[in-house]
Design an enzyme around this catalytic site. Structure first.
Site, mmCIF file in Angstrom:
data_model
loop_
_atom_site.group_PDB
_atom_site.id
_atom_site.type_symbol
_atom_site.label_atom_id
_atom_site.label_comp_id
_atom_site.label_asym_id
_atom_site.label_seq_id
_atom_site.Cartn_x
_atom_site.Cartn_y
_atom_site.Cartn_z
ATOM 1 C CB SER A 142 -0.904 -0.016 1.246
ATOM 2 O OG SER A 142 -1.638 1.156 0.934
ATOM 3 N N GLY A 143 0.572 2.209 -0.941
ATOM 4 C CA GLY A 143 1.340 3.439 -1.151
ATOM 5 C C GLY A 143 2.582 3.176 -1.964
ATOM 6 C CB THR A 147 -3.586 3.763 -7.941
ATOM 7 O OG1 THR A 147 -3.841 2.424 -6.982
ATOM 8 C CG2 THR A 147 -4.951 4.111 -8.601
ATOM 9 C CG ASN A 190 -2.132 5.485 -0.672
ATOM 10 O OD1 ASN A 190 -2.377 6.938 -0.741
ATOM 11 N ND2 ASN A 190 -2.228 4.674 -1.737
ATOM 12 C CB SER A 193 -5.425 3.346 0.382
ATOM 13 O OG SER A 193 -5.065 2.058 0.410
ATOM 14 C CB SER A 194 -7.008 1.034 -4.545
ATOM 15 O OG SER A 194 -6.271 1.942 -5.202
ATOM 16 N N GLY A 415 0.116 -6.179 -3.007
ATOM 17 C CA GLY A 415 1.041 -6.996 -2.827
ATOM 18 C C GLY A 415 0.928 -7.748 -1.632
ATOM 19 C CD GLU A 417 -2.400 -6.588 2.723
ATOM 20 O OE1 GLU A 417 -3.147 -7.294 3.150
ATOM 21 O OE2 GLU A 417 -2.578 -5.628 1.956
HETATM 22 N N1 LIG Z 1 4.915 8.198 -10.264
HETATM 23 C C1 LIG Z 1 4.650 8.904 -9.093
HETATM 24 N N2 LIG Z 1 4.576 10.525 -9.114
HETATM 25 C C2 LIG Z 1 4.609 10.971 -8.006
HETATM 26 N N3 LIG Z 1 3.917 10.457 -6.906
HETATM 27 C C3 LIG Z 1 3.769 9.280 -7.012
HETATM 28 C C4 LIG Z 1 3.907 8.355 -8.061
HETATM 29 N N4 LIG Z 1 3.571 7.112 -7.545
HETATM 30 C C5 LIG Z 1 2.788 7.442 -6.469
HETATM 31 N N5 LIG Z 1 3.113 8.720 -5.905
HETATM 32 C C6 LIG Z 1 2.455 9.223 -4.754
HETATM 33 O O1 LIG Z 1 2.208 8.057 -3.770
HETATM 34 C C7 LIG Z 1 0.946 8.032 -3.458
HETATM 35 C C8 LIG Z 1 0.602 6.717 -3.341
HETATM 36 O O2 LIG Z 1 0.417 5.928 -4.552
HETATM 37 P P1 LIG Z 1 -0.674 4.990 -5.098
HETATM 38 O O3 LIG Z 1 -2.204 5.557 -4.588
HETATM 39 O O4 LIG Z 1 -0.550 4.826 -6.340
HETATM 40 O O5 LIG Z 1 -0.182 3.637 -4.300
HETATM 41 P P2 LIG Z 1 -0.892 2.336 -4.230
HETATM 42 O O6 LIG Z 1 0.320 1.294 -4.222
HETATM 43 O O7 LIG Z 1 -1.881 2.061 -5.434
HETATM 44 O O8 LIG Z 1 -1.365 2.063 -2.865
HETATM 45 P P3 LIG Z 1 -2.686 1.311 -2.312
HETATM 46 O O9 LIG Z 1 -2.504 -0.045 -2.543
HETATM 47 O O10 LIG Z 1 -2.761 1.758 -0.963
HETATM 48 O O11 LIG Z 1 -3.844 1.713 -3.116
HETATM 49 C C9 LIG Z 1 0.276 8.916 -4.447
HETATM 50 O O12 LIG Z 1 -0.958 9.400 -3.999
HETATM 51 C C10 LIG Z 1 1.006 9.708 -4.972
HETATM 52 O O13 LIG Z 1 0.894 11.035 -3.787
#
Ligand SMILES: Nc1ncnc2c1ncn2[C@@H]1O[C@H](COP(=O)(O)OP(=O)(O)OP(=O)(O)O)[C@@H](O)[C@H]1O
Length: 703
Positions: A142-143, A147, A190, A193-194, A415, A417
């Site tokens: 997560s984070g 996404t 996050n 977070s999705s 991923g 956990e």
């Molecule tokens: N390529 C990027 N450029 C800039 N900021 C990023 C980038 N990737 C991620 N971030 C930052 O990190 C935060 C978390 O990313 P994201 O929501 O894609 O995580 P995730 O892996 O999908 O998490 P979750 O499993 O909780 O959904 C985003 O809101 C953004 O602030």
């Protein structure tokens, strides 16, 4: 073993390495210019500093991988290849990596640096060239940036394979804000977070243009509707609706503006710093219109959200006999008007439901907490069905008339956990990751095998996919009975409890054989649960609450009540087949969560197996969300969990380096007796073969 003056890595603990230089070697003793060493691993020569593909490293070990990622990250090079993986380290700041100019450069292939766009570009080109479906698997904790990466891949594909209908590209892009409002929430890890996994297929016609898209979703976190950690929130949509909806709409659907009025919202955060829920609502409504939701449909969706919040506000008390009573009947009457169902039937199904006992129906007495539990289950079920309808509706819009030739699927899924407390949800996600890793290992095996036979090299490469089968077998197997099937059996047995289920799996899988210490399943001695060895590590699962978590929470009576509602949108949510789980099982029960997940996962695996896959591993650099900082231990843990190190282990068991004949010549020509200048490419190949045969003691199995 290292030689004098070699650069080496010295491990000071499991996750920390420092670089050193060998200063003397006496027999098996080796002195390195640094202190407190436990283990020495070779560092790479300086020309490998910041390499863009770590498979090229001469010394492919954990500290070298970490060092390489870290030094690239410091230069804002957040993407690095590691053999078949693209590793993406979350920059936590906005980088100029995704502009139209950069998109164009990757389309024209004028930039060679690793990037999501490069992967998407190859996937598209291979779809056309090989006439085959493609898939891009994005995982990470997560984070870590899954996404965001998924959005960027889709941005690239809509640019590269733009549909002839501009509106379709827009609709595909605008499906995302919708999914995020309803499927994302603020968590401690996050802010966005999705809380579900998704597989988005971008469909392409014969001419190579996008002609549609389909979204599949997995494992929506339903418990969040009812309870949240104090520093988290419920799904974004609730706050966006209350903050941003016009007063007339709120009054029509019987909502107030203050989240504190609602039990499901009042015990957690109400806002996210830097985010305006009201602005987000305006964006959502705009996105809904682009995706084709009529005003009426939008109002219907918002009404169901209001129903959910009002269900959370039903208050229960008990009479002296312990029988539950509704203590705010007036509000519940209003709720029933909103739902268009009979108050007496609804309240009866919560506090004194009729259940089948043999051939007859008997009235069951419910306590206040039991009645509250049922009401919460209804709210969760409603939200899940609303989400399912929403995705189904988006899919209808994105499905165009026209022949789908092939697709590129992007999988964005949580991923592996390992938390302090791991429950049924973690088992489902870890099981999914175990299957995906198995898929990766097998794919790598097949590719290696093909490569070796092409090069006519003798090989003895092991299919590492088989390593994971033991754990997968315990979870999903049938002989004697896997954990999930056992859980399904017990979920429909009236007398079964979490304890009896645990005893049963312990007696089946935790037998006292000699091999028990190495067995992938181990009973827990001090807690109710078990330990399972996954490729990413050992995980202790607590089995408390599993039977309830696995059951479909809706009783037949409640389903009947809702499907008979005059509010047709609500009634439709309870139509057969919406969740793909309403076809009843053998004994007339609804499908369990585990059955549904297994079916979905097996369908996903069959789809993936028929594609050419690409693997993206997102890494969270630190837990403080800070740009520019790498927490070594945290990053190494992820490299272990996400299979990057496993991938390296597998490559090292084969031929780890692949160097073009020409590059090999220039690098090692000094060792050759003959002049190698001016050779044709064919001659280069044969001269490399002759020289390596003669000097195999120098080159080992590196070429
Ligand atoms: N390529 C990027 N450029 C800039 N900021 C990023 C980038 N990737 C991620 N971030 C930052 O990190 C935060 C978390 O990313 P994201 O929501 O894609 O995580 P995730 O892996 O999908 O998490 P979750 O499993 O909780 O959904 C985003 O809101 C953004 O602030």
């Amino acid at each position: 073993m290292a030689d004098l003056d070699d650069q080496v890595w010295v491990s000071i603990d499991e996750n920390q390495f420092i670089q050193g230089k060998v200063t003397s070697i006496k027999g098996t003793d080796c002195s390195v210019a640094c202190d407190d060493v436990k283990d020495i691993q070779k560092a790479n020569p300086p020309q490998f500093e910041k390499v863009s593909d770590m498979a090229k490293l001469t010394h492919l070990n954990e500290p070298s991988v970490l060092h390489n990622l870290k030094s690239r990250y410091q230069d804002d090079s957040i993407y690095t290849y590691s053999g078949l993986f693209l590793v993406a380290v979350n920059p936590y700041k906005s980088l100029p990596l995704y502009t139209q100019d950069i998109v164009d450069s990757y389309i024209q292939e004028s930039i060679k640096e690793p990037h999501l766009f490069a992967v998407a570009n190859i996937a598209y080109d291979n779809l056309i060239r090989n006439n085959k479906d493609q898939s891009i698997l994005v995982t990470g904790e997560s984070g870590a940036g899954k996404t965001e990466s998924t959005k960027k891949i889709i941005q690239f594909l809509t640019a590269k394979a733009s549909s002839n209908l501009r509106s379709l590209d827009q609709q595909i892009l605008q499906a995302n804000p919708l999914l995020e409002s309803f499927g994302n929430a603020q968590t401690v890890r996050n802010d966005n977070s999705s809380r579900f996994g998704k597989f988005i297929r971008i469909e392409v016609d014969k001419a190579g243009h996008i002609c549609g898209a389909t979204i599949d979703w997995y494992l929506l976190e339903k418990s969040r509707i009812v309870t949240q950690n104090p520093n988290e929130r419920n799904y974004h949509i609730f706050y966006q609706l209350l903050a941003g909806a016009p007063a007339e709409l709120l009054s029509k659907i019987k909502l107030g503006r203050d989240p504190n009025q609602y039990n499901y919202l009042k015990n957690c955060n109400k806002s996210i710093s830097g985010i305006s829920d009201s602005d987000e609502f305006q964006k959502l409504v705009a996105a809904m219109s682009i995706v084709g939701f009529s005003i009426e449909e939008q109002t219907n969706i918002f009404t169901v959200l209001s129903i959910i919040l009002h269900i959370g506000n039903i208050a229960f008390s008990e009479d002296r006999s312990g029988q539950a009573r509704i203590s705010n009947p007036e509000s519940v009457r209003q709720l029933c008007t909103l739902m268009s169902v009979s108050y007496s039937k609804f309240s009866e199904s919560l506090i004194s439901p009729k259940v089948k006992a043999g051939r007859e129906f008997v009235t069951q007495k419910r306590s206040a907490s039991q009645a509250k539990f049922t009401a919460d289950s209804v709210a969760k079920a409603l939200y899940e069905r609303l989400f399912a309808t929403l995705v189904k509706r988006i899919n209808q819009t994105l499905q165009r008339q026209g022949d789908v030739h092939h697709f590129i699927g992007v999988l964005d899924i949580a991923g592996f956990e390992i938390f302090e407390h791991n429950s049924f949800e973690q088992l489902c996600i870890n099981y999914t990751n175990e299957k995906l890793q198995q898929f990766f290992n097998h794919h790598m095996f097949v590719l290696e095998q093909e490569e070796y036979s092409r090069e006519q090299i003798d090989w003895n490469f092991v299919d590492y996919a088989l390593d994971l089968q033991k754990t997968i077998g315990v979870i999903e197997g049938t002989k004697p009975i896997g954990l999930l099937s056992c859980l399904d059996e017990d979920s429909v047995m009236p007398a079964a409890t979490d304890r009896s289920f645990t005893d049963k799996i312990n007696s089946i899988w935790g037998s006292d054989s000699d091999e028990q210490d190495n067995a992938v399943f181990q009973p827990l001695k001090l807690k109710q649960g078990f330990q399972l060895s996954h490729y990413a590590g050992k995980v202790e699962y607590s089995t408390e609450g599993w039977l309830e978590k696995n059951k479909d929470p809706m009783t037949e009576a409640l389903c009947e009540l809702f499907s008979g509602s005059e509010f047709t949108f609500l009634a439709e949510l309870f139509r057969e087949g919406l969740l793909g789980n309403q076809t009843k099982g053998k004994r007339g029960q609804f499908r369990t969560v585990s059955q549904r997940h297994r079916e979905q996962l097996s369908a996903l695996m069959s789809i993936l197996e028929a594609t050419e896959p690409y693997f993206i591993r997102c890494i969270i650099p630190n837990n403080e969300h800070r740009a520019g900082m790498i927490d070594n231990a945290l990053v190494l843990k992820q490299l272990r969990c996400n299979g990057v190190l496993e991938g390296i282990r597998i490559s090292r068991s084969g031929f780890p380096n692949r160097i073009f004949y020409h590059d090999f010549q220039s690098r090692y020509k000094i060792l050759s007796k003959k002049s190698l200048k001016g050779l044709s490419s064919k001659e280069e190949k044969s001269s490399v073969e002759t020289n390596t045969n003669q000097r195999s003691e120098i080159f080992g199995n590196y070429v």
